[in-house]
Design an enzyme around this catalytic site. Structure first.
Site, PDB file in Angstrom:
ATOM      1  N   ASP B  36       0.811  -1.214   0.000  1.00  0.00           N
ATOM      2  CA  ASP B  36       0.000   0.000   0.000  1.00  0.00           C
ATOM      3  C   ASP B  36       0.849   1.271   0.000  1.00  0.00           C
ATOM      4  OD1 ASP B  36      -2.149  -1.646  -0.071  1.00  0.00           O
ATOM      5  OD2 ASP B  36      -3.092  -0.961   1.776  1.00  0.00           O
ATOM      6  N   ASP B 287      -9.707  35.097 -36.060  1.00  0.00           N
ATOM      7  CA  ASP B 287      -9.078  33.785 -36.162  1.00  0.00           C
ATOM      8  C   ASP B 287      -9.925  32.710 -35.492  1.00  0.00           C
ATOM      9  OD1 ASP B 287      -6.582  32.505 -37.136  1.00  0.00           O
ATOM     10  OD2 ASP B 287      -6.501  31.827 -35.062  1.00  0.00           O
ATOM     11  N   GLY B 422      -7.407  27.660 -38.582  1.00  0.00           N
ATOM     12  CA  GLY B 422      -7.140  28.726 -39.526  1.00  0.00           C
ATOM     13  C   GLY B 422      -6.822  28.218 -40.912  1.00  0.00           C
ATOM     14  N   LEU B 423      -5.903  28.909 -41.578  1.00  0.00           N
ATOM     15  CA  LEU B 423      -5.602  28.577 -42.968  1.00  0.00           C
ATOM     16  C   LEU B 423      -5.040  27.176 -43.080  1.00  0.00           C
ATOM     17  CD1 LEU B 423      -4.208  31.969 -44.232  1.00  0.00           C
ATOM     18  CD2 LEU B 423      -6.454  30.953 -44.630  1.00  0.00           C
TER      19      LEU B 423
END
Lengths: 437, 526
Positions: B36, B287, B422-423
């Site tokens: 444990d 954006d 985005g692009l």
């Protein structure tokens, strides 16, 4: 067994170890301690065993703690669905064992339905399953009948009340031994203990070149190709923690080839030599076959000798690999051993290791972690080998540490890995030297 | 029995450890077998704490079971007291010790240690980690609150000397998701509001500090999973009101500010006026058009999921396509939240259920725990971690809160960075067949030859949705349609595949052609 009143047993007891036959070690004192142990339980072995035996599945019958332990120990190493799981015991399973068995059967059915590729299922006992006396041996027999011949069901205990860390592998392999087919009259070699596949392949090439064979490994890579065993089997232990497995193999008539463990170049040579001698291999041939490995490892070790020689190292108990590794670090790299702790000192299998240790090393067995930490601080070693719970706290105190678990999870056996093993110890020291923050 | 592959929460005694480790001057004696102690590594390795958790484990073995485990417990407790000299101790049992019924509380009491000992009863076979943490904190608060009766007016160290309202910040623990940074962020926010912090607990508090908890005018419940029980007791006992808005996200932070202002009787206008988060402007900037309508799946603890759903919906204009929690104690709250977005809440602690839901939904972003990070990785879906259970990466070196205005900035970055935006998104879509401009090609500037796999045959790398009874139906793809599907960028391919198959099934089409693909596209839009 003597009843062990805890006040007495929690004290440290120094004993003269007389069970070691070797003259050098006869009077070595061993510190035996009982107290808080900062080690894993045997369930942890599942983390590597489930990758080694590729058609096996490990079902822990335990608590949420068990599931959490294995996942924390395995951590991020596993990306695919693992071949292990936990049947978590719930309140209602504690009401009666009949129900618990029924629940277990249901869980196994659910699992096998989900994973039809499983050929070998281990039911792994845990602390709670042991305490409630859930008989997994009988459950395995019952389930084997249900699912034969498609699935074989075996059981072993990985519980913390009975096993320490690598003893889980021992229990697992021991449970496999009665399943091994009976070997014929031909003499054969069995290498025992889970090794990295790459190491196994290297050893296979070496034994092949030596002319020692037929050669088999336990565990095999899948449950369909279990090695045969019988009175003509000679076995070599690749790991120092396989007490029960060795006993089970001997019950099947197999004979142990006494050897040190294949850690470091010297250990590897002596280990191979034990088999070569049993096969009456000509020494010149042995030298020829092992020469490239010996030369390469000695060249590779050279660069670590300067970094490690004379450095003081302290081992906390962890995997039972401590003594062979300490022998390697001392003999081949010139490290100074202070205390070498091990959870359990298996004298018989370690005989050829203990005789190679220096006189002044303090061996300790078992653990009282607070007292051991006191001793460690007093020694102020250059390097401390310890478990994951202790490493960062000790680093924060200014000590340099090596995580012991890496010694179990990396390929370290054999000639080609000897320098990798040395590097594991050199890197923390290098880091300490390099850091300027 | 429950078949479990991974577990979201540990056992309840790990929750107790999170409280003990967060606090100072407290020691936990845990009746537990060998093994444990693994829980120590959660703190020393995952959270990288430089100290051991203040926990003594009795480490009983099989052979002790027939002898005297109770004696073992008492020896361990006595020795732990002598070695660590804590202000107070907590004692309890882990799952195995619970079965042997040694009564750690009674045994510790019999030792008559010179410090308070708080017994914990945490039923391991019913409850889990967060409940254990909440229960432990509650028992500690009950044991110590109100003990320090020295008047705060006469105490020169008292924050009251400033004459400003006082509050407690409740809930941050060890091993929490960004708790340390949240406390710093919220303390700063309260300071700007003119409110002083009497006590942060459990993180950094001592038992002696807890004795002064009643001096505060009100409590801020930062993490309801952990502090809810204690805060409700404090409200009943000391008439301390609770601030319960969890300040994650810009909107929730503003509401939190208003709630604090109301409870504390201070003016919030200047803080609300400055509201120094860049998230609103970033989300409104052009954006972020690419974020609009992104389909997200959210899973984690209840508080973080509820907060994340609101941010996703209101502050980033995502579409919440699924959400759920492993915090069964808070199932009702999460269900109510799910209703707002018209989805069914997934209340489960079975990782496999979550995986199945994610693969069915094919979201474009998964917000989850480290478990969902694994799922998302396997399914090839971007993912950000928003909740415990955590991993070493969730304890970044930099200041990185989730709460408050800075927390909103952190969230914007963390959620948006995994996405293709985005692009780039357009170009990937337009020139899918450019040999070095696709998801399988390595970066061309690294001058390595990427191995081109033939398009239709390369089925191995496609990450298929997990087989469900639904997707195993008889709908098949023609080679041409399969080829056309591969022209769709990888980050929406899974969704396109799923939509097309659904469309085909609904229209009784057995073999999907290029026409079916575009029919489905027209049907579902986007």
């Amino acid at each position: 067994m003597m009843p062990s009143p805890c006040r007495e047993s929690r004290q440290s007891v120094v004993v003269q170890d007389e069970s070691v036959a070797d003259a050098q070690s006869t009077h070595r004192s061993i510190l035996r301690e009982r107290g808080q142990r900062e080690v894993f339980c045997g369930l942890t072995g599942i983390v590597w065993l489930h990758r080694k035996i590729q058609d096996a599945f490990f079902l822990v019958v335990g608590s949420r703690t068990c599931a959490h332990l294995i996942q924390s120990a395995a951590g991020v190493m596993i990306f695919a669905e693992p071949r292990f799981a936990t049947a978590i015991i719930e309140e209602r399973d504690l009401a009666g064992l009949a129900d618990a068995n029924e629940e277990l059967d249901k869980t196994v059915a659910q699992l096998l339905d989900r994973r039809p590729d499983i050929r070998l299922l281990f039911l792994v006992g845990s602390c709670p399953s042991e305490v409630i006396k859930l008989d997994l041996t009988r459950a395995a027999q019952r389930l084997s009948k249900t699912y034969a011949p498609q699935v074989r069901v075996l059981s072993y205990s990985g519980s913390g009340i009975e096993t320490t860390f690598t003893q889980g592998e021992d229990a697992c392999l021991a449970s496999l031994v009665p399943e091994l087919p009976e070997a014929g009259a031909e003499r054969s070699l069995l290498v025992v203990g889970a090794l990295a596949d790459v190491v196994e392949d290297q050893f296979t090439r070496l034994f092949g070149a030596l002319g020692v064979g037929p050669l088999h490994y336990l565990p095999s890579r899948d449950s369909q190709s279990l090695p045969a065993v019988g009175p003509n089997t000679h076995y070599l232990l690749a790991q120092p923690f396989l007490n029960d497995t060795a006993r089970a193999l001997e019950e099947r008539g197999a004979k142990r080839l006494a050897a040190p463990f294949p850690l470091g170049a010297e250990g590897t040579t002596q280990w191979l030599k034990a088999a070569a001698d049993a096969w009456d291999i000509d020494d010149a041939h042995f030298q020829d076959v092992t020469k490239p490995g010996r030369n390469r490892s000695s060249r590779a070790l050279e660069r670590y000798r300067d970094q490690l020689s004379g450095k003081k190292i302290f081992f906390f108990p962890d995997s039972q690999l401590e003594i062979p590794i300490a022998r390697f670090l001392h003999k081949e790299l010139g490290m100074h051993l202070t205390e070498v702790g091990t959870p359990f000192l298996q004298r018989q299998h370690l005989e050829r290791e203990l005789s190679q240790l220096p006189e002044d090393v303090q061996l300790s067995e078992g653990q009282d972690v607070e007292r051991q930490l006191d001793r460690c601080r007093l020694e102020s070693p250059d390097l401390v080998v310890c478990g994951l719970g202790l490493a960062n706290p000790l680093e924060a105190e200014g000590l340099t540490t090596k995580w012991a678990i890496e010694l179990v999870f990396s390929p370290i056996h054999g000639y080609e890995q000897a320098a990798d093993l040395a590097e594991l110890f050199a890197r923390p020291l290098l880091r300490k030297e390099s850091l300027e923050v | 029995m429950q078949l479990t592959v991974w577990t979201y929460e540990g056992p309840p005694h790990v929750g107790a450890m999170r409280i003990a480790t967060a606090m100072e001057g407290l020691h936990y004696v845990l009746h537990a077998p060998q093994g444990d102690t693994y829980a120590d590594l959660l703190f020393t390795m995952i959270e990288r704490l430089p100290k051991r958790p203040p926990v003594t484990y009795t480490t009983f073995q099989a052979r002790d079971l027939g002898a005297d485990t109770a004696d073992l417990f008492q020896t361990a407790a006595q020795e732990a007291y002598e070695r660590f000299k804590p202000q107070a101790m907590i004692v309890g049992a882990s799952c195995t010790a619970e079965l042997i019924q040694d009564d750690p509380g009674g045994l510790a009491k019999a030792l008559q240690l010179p410090v308070p000992v708080v017994p914990l009863e945490l039923p391991s076979y019913q409850r889990k980690e967060n409940w254990g943490a909440a229960e432990t904190f509650y028992h500690l608060v009950r044991a110590f609150a109100g003990q320090d009766q020295s008047s705060d007016e006469t105490d020169p160290a008292s924050e009251r000397a400033h004459g400003r309202p006082l509050c407690n910040l409740l809930g941050p623990t060890a091993l929490g998701f960004r708790h340390r940074d949240d406390v710093r962020e919220i303390s700063g926010l309260l300071d700007r509001l003119g409110v002083d912090v009497n006590l942060v607990a459990p993180l950094g508090a001592t038992p002696a500090d807890l004795c002064k908890i009643h001096r505060a005018d009100f409590n801020v419940v930062l993490y309801p999973e952990i502090a809810g029980t204690a805060a409700r007791w404090l409200e009943r006992t000391f008439k301390q009101p609770m601030v319960t808005t969890v300040p994650i996200g810009v909107g929730a932070t503003k509401e939190f500010v208003q709630e604090v202002a109301q409870v504390a009787g201070v003016d919030a206008d200047h803080v609300l006026a400055e509201a120094p988060s860049r998230l609103p402007w970033y989300s409104r900037s052009v954006d972020s058009t690419y974020l609009t309508g992104k389909r997200v799946f959210i899973f984690g603890d209840a508080s973080h999921v509820i907060a994340a759903a609101r941010i996703a919906h209101e502050e980033l204009a995502f579409e919440v396509v699924g959400l759920g929690t492993y915090s069964r104690e808070f199932a009702r709250n999460v269900r109510a939240e799910a209703e707002k977005y018209g989805v069914d809440a997934l209340i489960t602690d079975d990782y496999l259920d979550v995986e199945q839901r994610v693969s069915e939904l094919q979201p474009e972003l998964v917000l989850g725990t480290q478990m969902e990070r694994h799922i998302a990785k396997r399914l090839g879906i971007p993912c950000a971690v928003i909740s415990a259970p955590t991993h070493v990466q969730d304890y970044p070196a930099r200041y990185s809160p989730q709460m408050g205005f800075e927390g909103a900035n952190v969230i914007f970055d963390t959620w948006v960075h995994p996405l293709v935006m985005g692009l780039e998104e357009h170009l990937l879509g337009m020139f899918r067949e450019d040999f070095e401009f696709n998801d399988e090609a390595g970066p061309s500037h690294l001058n390595h030859v990427s191995i081109q796999r033939p398009l239709p045959e390369a089925s191995g790398e496609e990450i298929e949705p997990a087989a469900t009874s639904e997707s195993q139906s008889t709908v098949g793809w023609t080679t041409d349609a399969e080829k056309e599907l591969r022209k769709i960028p990888f980050f929406v391919r899974g969704k396109a595949r799923r939509n097309t198959e659904t469309f085909a099934r609904e229209h009784g089409v057995n073999s999907i052609t290029v026409e079916t693909l575009y029919d489905a596209k027209a049907h579902f839009g986007r």
